[in-house]
Design a protein around this motif. Structure first.
Motif, PDB file in Angstrom:
ATOM      1  N   TRP A   1     -13.512  -2.707   7.670  1.00 48.45           N
ATOM      2  CA  TRP A   1     -13.188  -1.702   6.393  1.00 48.45           C
ATOM      3  C   TRP A   1     -15.229  -2.548   5.561  1.00 48.45           C
ATOM      4  O   TRP A   1     -14.698  -1.239   4.940  1.00 48.45           O
ATOM      5  N   ALA A   2     -15.241  -3.296   5.475  1.00 47.61           N
ATOM      6  CA  ALA A   2     -17.053  -3.659   4.845  1.00 47.61           C
ATOM      7  C   ALA A   2     -17.783  -2.885   5.219  1.00 47.61           C
ATOM      8  O   ALA A   2     -17.913  -2.515   4.041  1.00 47.61           O
ATOM      9  N   ASP A   3     -17.848  -2.740   6.472  1.00 47.26           N
ATOM     10  CA  ASP A   3     -18.919  -1.890   7.478  1.00 47.26           C
ATOM     11  C   ASP A   3     -18.996  -0.517   6.659  1.00 47.26           C
ATOM     12  O   ASP A   3     -19.427   0.191   5.826  1.00 47.26           O
TER      13      ASP A   3
ATOM     14  N   LYS B   1     -21.096   1.748   3.799  1.00 46.75           N
ATOM     15  CA  LYS B   1     -22.277   2.776   4.460  1.00 46.75           C
ATOM     16  C   LYS B   1     -21.227   4.377   2.801  1.00 46.75           C
ATOM     17  O   LYS B   1     -22.074   5.103   2.395  1.00 46.75           O
ATOM     18  N   PHE B   2     -19.871   3.796   2.577  1.00 45.76           N
ATOM     19  CA  PHE B   2     -19.199   4.709   1.791  1.00 45.76           C
ATOM     20  C   PHE B   2     -19.733   5.075   0.716  1.00 45.76           C
ATOM     21  O   PHE B   2     -19.906   6.066  -0.148  1.00 45.76           O
ATOM     22  N   HIS B   3     -20.490   3.515  -0.346  1.00 50.28           N
ATOM     23  CA  HIS B   3     -21.642   4.066  -1.340  1.00 50.28           C
ATOM     24  C   HIS B   3     -23.123   4.661  -1.119  1.00 50.28           C
ATOM     25  O   HIS B   3     -23.596   4.826  -2.132  1.00 50.28           O
ATOM     26  N   THR B   4     -23.353   4.545  -0.136  1.00 47.97           N
ATOM     27  CA  THR B   4     -23.941   5.015   0.128  1.00 47.97           C
ATOM     28  C   THR B   4     -24.502   6.327   0.692  1.00 47.97           C
ATOM     29  O   THR B   4     -25.527   7.446   0.604  1.00 47.97           O
TER      30      THR B   4
END
Length: 112
Positions: free
Chosen positions: A8-10, A14-17
């Motif tokens: 989830w953290a990974d 990546k979602f923010h980029t």
């Protein structure tokens, strides 16, 4: 001490980029997928429950398209797969009878 791996953290990092368009697609696709799966499940249950029910079907009668008065003043019943027939008021067809009695106020005899 090292932190344990979190998928989830990974994914979130990546979602923010990602570009804003891809983020918007993710934000819209997840609820739509949830709504679609729920709709499919409910549709399947709607079709499955009556099939498994031991009760007889409530739709036993014939489909009536209408009751109308022809140019000669006769009251005619027009229903599925039959020719229009004149209503016999002394012995009405079973399709015009509701729970043992003729439905009052809906079908009236022509005024003489």
């Amino acid at each position: 001490m090292d932190q344990p791996y979190s998928a989830w953290a990974d994914w979130l990092s990546k979602f923010h980029t990602w570009p804003e368009l891809i983020q918007a697609l993710w934000l819209v696709s997840l609820p739509l997928t949830l709504i679609g799966v729920t709709w499919l499940l409910m549709r399947g249950l709607r079709d499955l429950i009556p099939a498994l029910s031991r009760r007889p079907s409530q739709w036993r009668g014939h489909l009536i398209y209408g009751v109308y008065q022809d140019p000669q003043g006769r009251w005619m019943v027009y229903w599925h797969d039959r020719q229009p027939q004149e209503v016999d008021w002394t012995n009405p067809p079973p399709e015009l009878i509701g729970r043992g009695q003729v439905v009052q106020g809906v079908f009236r005899r022509p005024e003489a």
